[in-house]
Structures are given as C-alpha cells and as structure tokens.
Motif scaffolding. Structure first.
Motif, PDB file in Angstrom:
ATOM      1  N   LEU A 172       0.764  -0.976  -0.094  1.00  0.00           N
ATOM      2  CA  LEU A 172      -0.012   0.171  -0.037  1.00  0.00           C
ATOM      3  C   LEU A 172       0.858   1.203   0.073  1.00  0.00           C
ATOM      4  O   LEU A 172       1.880   1.634   0.888  1.00  0.00           O
ATOM      5  CB  LEU A 172      -0.906  -0.213   1.527  1.00  0.00           C
ATOM      6  CG  LEU A 172      -1.564   1.407   1.471  1.00  0.00           C
ATOM      7  CD1 LEU A 172      -2.773   1.386   0.347  1.00  0.00           C
ATOM      8  CD2 LEU A 172      -2.380   1.278   2.992  1.00  0.00           C
ATOM      9  N   TRP A 173       0.634   2.139  -0.900  1.00  0.00           N
ATOM     10  CA  TRP A 173       1.392   3.402  -0.877  1.00  0.00           C
ATOM     11  C   TRP A 173       0.131   4.466  -0.867  1.00  0.00           C
ATOM     12  O   TRP A 173      -0.465   4.710  -1.925  1.00  0.00           O
ATOM     13  CB  TRP A 173       2.188   3.700  -2.293  1.00  0.00           C
ATOM     14  CG  TRP A 173       2.957   4.806  -2.184  1.00  0.00           C
ATOM     15  CD1 TRP A 173       2.819   5.929  -1.806  1.00  0.00           C
ATOM     16  CD2 TRP A 173       4.504   4.820  -2.396  1.00  0.00           C
ATOM     17  NE1 TRP A 173       3.816   7.049  -1.721  1.00  0.00           N
ATOM     18  CE2 TRP A 173       4.786   6.227  -2.283  1.00  0.00           C
ATOM     19  CE3 TRP A 173       5.498   3.772  -3.050  1.00  0.00           C
ATOM     20  CZ2 TRP A 173       6.323   6.397  -2.481  1.00  0.00           C
ATOM     21  CZ3 TRP A 173       6.601   4.078  -3.159  1.00  0.00           C
ATOM     22  CH2 TRP A 173       7.269   5.590  -3.002  1.00  0.00           C
ATOM     23  N   THR A 174       0.010   5.205   0.149  1.00  0.00           N
ATOM     24  CA  THR A 174      -1.106   6.009   0.150  1.00  0.00           C
ATOM     25  C   THR A 174      -0.672   7.461   0.406  1.00  0.00           C
ATOM     26  O   THR A 174       0.474   7.647   1.093  1.00  0.00           O
ATOM     27  CB  THR A 174      -2.078   5.678   1.327  1.00  0.00           C
ATOM     28  OG1 THR A 174      -3.059   6.550   1.463  1.00  0.00           O
ATOM     29  CG2 THR A 174      -1.253   5.790   2.770  1.00  0.00           C
ATOM     30  N   ALA A 202       2.570   3.405   9.328  1.00  0.00           N
ATOM     31  CA  ALA A 202       3.419   3.886   8.283  1.00  0.00           C
ATOM     32  C   ALA A 202       4.730   3.417   8.400  1.00  0.00           C
ATOM     33  O   ALA A 202       5.637   3.668   7.462  1.00  0.00           O
ATOM     34  CB  ALA A 202       3.299   5.646   8.268  1.00  0.00           C
ATOM     35  N   THR A 203       5.049   2.825   9.542  1.00  0.00           N
ATOM     36  CA  THR A 203       6.373   1.924   9.835  1.00  0.00           C
ATOM     37  C   THR A 203       6.575   0.711   9.199  1.00  0.00           C
ATOM     38  O   THR A 203       7.509   0.124   9.344  1.00  0.00           O
ATOM     39  CB  THR A 203       6.671   2.140  11.110  1.00  0.00           C
ATOM     40  OG1 THR A 203       5.603   1.319  11.890  1.00  0.00           O
ATOM     41  CG2 THR A 203       6.539   3.674  12.115  1.00  0.00           C
ATOM     42  N   GLN A 204       5.451   0.259   8.819  1.00  0.00           N
ATOM     43  CA  GLN A 204       5.416  -1.186   8.185  1.00  0.00           C
ATOM     44  C   GLN A 204       6.112  -1.175   6.967  1.00  0.00           C
ATOM     45  O   GLN A 204       5.922  -0.492   6.072  1.00  0.00           O
ATOM     46  CB  GLN A 204       4.149  -1.676   8.031  1.00  0.00           C
ATOM     47  CG  GLN A 204       3.125  -1.774   9.389  1.00  0.00           C
ATOM     48  CD  GLN A 204       3.945  -2.732  10.396  1.00  0.00           C
ATOM     49  OE1 GLN A 204       4.002  -3.746  10.059  1.00  0.00           O
ATOM     50  NE2 GLN A 204       4.150  -2.053  11.671  1.00  0.00           N
ATOM     51  N   PRO A 205       6.953  -2.196   6.792  1.00  0.00           N
ATOM     52  CA  PRO A 205       7.606  -2.224   5.475  1.00  0.00           C
ATOM     53  C   PRO A 205       6.808  -2.364   4.195  1.00  0.00           C
ATOM     54  O   PRO A 205       7.178  -1.762   3.151  1.00  0.00           O
ATOM     55  CB  PRO A 205       8.655  -3.437   5.586  1.00  0.00           C
ATOM     56  CG  PRO A 205       7.739  -4.298   6.581  1.00  0.00           C
ATOM     57  CD  PRO A 205       7.270  -3.386   7.641  1.00  0.00           C
ATOM     58  N   HIS A 206       5.696  -2.876   4.073  1.00  0.00           N
ATOM     59  CA  HIS A 206       4.685  -2.954   2.914  1.00  0.00           C
ATOM     60  C   HIS A 206       3.754  -1.735   2.812  1.00  0.00           C
ATOM     61  O   HIS A 206       2.773  -1.675   1.894  1.00  0.00           O
ATOM     62  CB  HIS A 206       4.047  -4.233   3.077  1.00  0.00           C
ATOM     63  CG  HIS A 206       2.998  -4.435   4.078  1.00  0.00           C
ATOM     64  ND1 HIS A 206       3.478  -4.590   5.270  1.00  0.00           N
ATOM     65  CD2 HIS A 206       1.744  -4.337   4.323  1.00  0.00           C
ATOM     66  CE1 HIS A 206       2.699  -4.795   6.401  1.00  0.00           C
ATOM     67  NE2 HIS A 206       1.605  -4.491   5.547  1.00  0.00           N
ATOM     68  N   ILE A 207       3.990  -0.562   3.839  1.00  0.00           N
ATOM     69  CA  ILE A 207       3.067   0.439   3.653  1.00  0.00           C
ATOM     70  C   ILE A 207       3.858   1.695   3.455  1.00  0.00           C
ATOM     71  O   ILE A 207       4.967   1.711   4.462  1.00  0.00           O
ATOM     72  CB  ILE A 207       2.113   0.405   5.073  1.00  0.00           C
ATOM     73  CG1 ILE A 207       1.104  -0.684   5.110  1.00  0.00           C
ATOM     74  CG2 ILE A 207       1.264   1.827   4.923  1.00  0.00           C
ATOM     75  CD1 ILE A 207       0.586  -0.745   6.307  1.00  0.00           C
ATOM     76  N   THR A 208       3.702   2.460   2.419  1.00  0.00           N
ATOM     77  CA  THR A 208       4.306   3.847   2.378  1.00  0.00           C
ATOM     78  C   THR A 208       3.325   4.748   2.752  1.00  0.00           C
ATOM     79  O   THR A 208       2.275   4.679   1.808  1.00  0.00           O
ATOM     80  CB  THR A 208       5.072   3.827   0.953  1.00  0.00           C
ATOM     81  OG1 THR A 208       5.992   2.923   0.897  1.00  0.00           O
ATOM     82  CG2 THR A 208       5.812   5.090   1.043  1.00  0.00           C
ATOM     83  N   LEU A 209       3.586   5.814   3.423  1.00  0.00           N
ATOM     84  CA  LEU A 209       2.600   7.134   3.736  1.00  0.00           C
ATOM     85  C   LEU A 209       3.190   8.271   3.321  1.00  0.00           C
ATOM     86  O   LEU A 209       4.255   8.413   3.934  1.00  0.00           O
ATOM     87  CB  LEU A 209       1.870   6.891   4.977  1.00  0.00           C
ATOM     88  CG  LEU A 209       0.808   7.871   5.254  1.00  0.00           C
ATOM     89  CD1 LEU A 209      -0.298   7.206   6.015  1.00  0.00           C
ATOM     90  CD2 LEU A 209       1.089   9.161   5.999  1.00  0.00           C
ATOM     91  N   GLN A 210       2.589   9.117   2.701  1.00  0.00           N
ATOM     92  CA  GLN A 210       2.962  10.643   2.598  1.00  0.00           C
ATOM     93  C   GLN A 210       1.805  11.675   2.784  1.00  0.00           C
ATOM     94  O   GLN A 210       0.816  11.443   2.541  1.00  0.00           O
ATOM     95  CB  GLN A 210       3.559  10.569   1.108  1.00  0.00           C
ATOM     96  CG  GLN A 210       4.804  10.060   0.900  1.00  0.00           C
ATOM     97  CD  GLN A 210       5.375  10.183  -0.403  1.00  0.00           C
ATOM     98  OE1 GLN A 210       4.923   9.326  -1.639  1.00  0.00           O
ATOM     99  NE2 GLN A 210       6.274  11.413  -0.634  1.00  0.00           N
TER     100      GLN A 210
END
Length: 295
Positions: A172-174, A202-210
């Motif tokens: 997931l990139w949100t 957001a700290t999970q390796p498969h999740i990117t949050l901006q």
C-alpha cells in the motif's frame, strides 16, 4: 443460451476471462453478430460476457470456444476452470446482499491486488481506518443508512484490512492531504487514536505513507481521490477506481491508467517524504493531546 442465473460482482478472474474471450473472438475475425448467428447467443449477452458483467454458463462458454476454433484441450480446460473460479468471493460473499454492487466489486478487486496506490484528500484511507473512525465516516457520509447498513459496511471495511496482514500482504502506497490530519472525525479521542494507528501503520515495510502539506499550495490531487490497483498476473491489467457523489467509476483503458499513474507520481513528488510525513502526523497527535481532547 442463458447465463448463470445469479448475478455476481465482477472479480479479477471474471475480468481475465472476459479479456481472453474478446481476444479469441478477435483472432477468429468474428463480430459479436456473427458469433450470435452461429451460436444463437444474444449479442447483448455476448457483450455482457466480454465486459465481465456476467459469467457464461458452461454450455455457453463451450459454444463460444467451438466457434472460435479452440480445440486444444488444455486451453479449453484452463478457460473452463477460470470460469468456475470467476465468482469466488471468499469472505465477501457474506456481505454480498448487504453492500452496494459496485462496492463489492471494488473489494473483490482490492482483495486480489498486488499493490494499491491510494490518494485521499478528505479522510484516512479505508484500509487504515480504525473501527470508530470508520463508523463516524460512514454515518456522516450516509445519513439515511440504517444501523444494519452501517454495521455491515464497518465490518466489511475492517475485513478488508486483512489484506495488509496476510502472509504476502498488499503493498500500500497512500498519499493524503494534510487536511486529513486536521479534520476531526468523531470525537477528538477517535481522531487521535486514528492518527496513532496511521503513524504506526506507516512504519510497516509494505506500507508507504506521505502527507501533502498545506504550504505546498495547489497540487495535482485537488480534483479528487482515486485508487490505482495492480495485480500479480500480467494478464490482469491495472485498474483505476474513483468514488464520488456521482457514483463509483472503474477505468481500465491504458490511457486512463497512465493518466492517473502520472498524477500519483506528481503527488509523490509534491508530498513530504515518508519520515517527515510520520513526524507531521505525530505533531498533530501532540497538538490534540495538548488540548486535552484525547483523554
């Protein structure tokens, strides 16, 4: 020839089957009208099959393959198996009668996606919402919904999040507008707890949050939120989903997918980097707690 009597929301496999049947008809140099003449399948039915609106019954599928000259038994068996699997909805089947068709369609695609790129301008993405936050969003967005409808949507939203916890989770990139961090949804306690969950996710390796900060000014995402889904099988092209007051919309043409992909790339460049984004979320949590609203 008739279709399967039960209407099912489209799935990734049904979409793949439809694409393959369109390809085979094109290679056989046949129009839908010509196929209809040779098989007695209504042209409208053929259109619905080729656009993944419905799944063909076995005899309908066999007639189509015969007409397209498909004699290879392995290929026929593969397509028959794909058709049989096309309506497998897993846990979603429990909610099929309680949720809108287009929403179940979206969930069926999301469940099988390899990656999800999601931009939200007004609220936390559904895959990262807490139960209390989800309840507040759903009740506000559907003021005429019954308690049963709200409960079904909350349950479905929480079940969707299992895709982030499975052995091979969705990537997931949100990207969210800073407004998402400042808008109180439910009580201040609900909002603070949601932001804490967001920062942790957001700290999970498969999740990117901006986060796109207010001081970045106008940006490419201002027209509205959207989701881009990619799938593990190369035969399943990417898909864009837009949820708006005018209704849900799925876009799968290459030009549309490319346009939204480019928009997402612009948003990535505009937003804070992931580390700075987490700091922005934590700063907002601190402000809420300073005011004593999270207690």
């Amino acid at each position: 020839m008739e279709l399967s009597a039960r209407r099912q929301p489209p799935t990734v496999r049904l979409r793949r089957l439809a694409a393959e049947l369109r390809r085979l008809r094109t290679e056989a140099d046949l129009t839908r009208e010509e196929v209809s003449e040779q098989t007695s399948i209504n042209p409208a039915t053929l259109y619905r099959i080729e656009t993944a609106r419905v799944r063909p019954q076995r005899r309908t599928l066999m007639a189509m393959l015969d007409t397209y000259g498909i004699t290879d038994e392995d290929q026929r068996s593969e397509l028959i198996a794909l058709s049989q699997q096309a309506t497998q909805l897993g846990w979603l089947q429990t909610y099929e009668s309680e949720l809108p068709e287009l929403y179940t369609t979206y969930i069926s695609f999301e469940t099988e996606a390899r990656s999800v790129h999601n931009y939200e301008s007004l609220f936390v993405p559904g895959l990262l919402q807490t139960q209390d936050y989800a309840r507040a969003v759903i009740k506000a967005g559907l003021p005429l919904a019954t308690e049963e409808d709200i409960h079904a949507r909350i349950e479905a939203r929480i079940r969707r999040q299992e895709s982030l916890r499975k052995k091979d989770p969705i990537r997931l990139w949100t990207i969210v507008d800073e407004a998402v961090l400042h808008r109180q949804v439910g009580s201040t306690k609900v909002t603070a707890e949601q932001l804490e969950v967001l920062a942790e996710a957001a700290t999970q390796p498969h999740i990117t949050l901006q986060v796109i900060p207010f001081d970045s000014g106008a940006h490419a995402g201002m027209p509205g939120s959207f989701v881009i889904m990619d799938f593990p099988n190369p035969a399943d092209p990417a898909l864009v989903y837009i949820d708006s007051m005018a209704g849900d919309l799925f876009l799968e043409h290459e030009a549309d997918v490319r346009r939204f992909t480019t928009t997402f790339e612009h948003l990535q460049a505009t937003a804070l980097d992931p580390t700075s984004s987490i700091k922005a979320i934590e700063a907002q949590i601190h402000k809420i707690k300073e005011k004593g609203g999270a207690g």
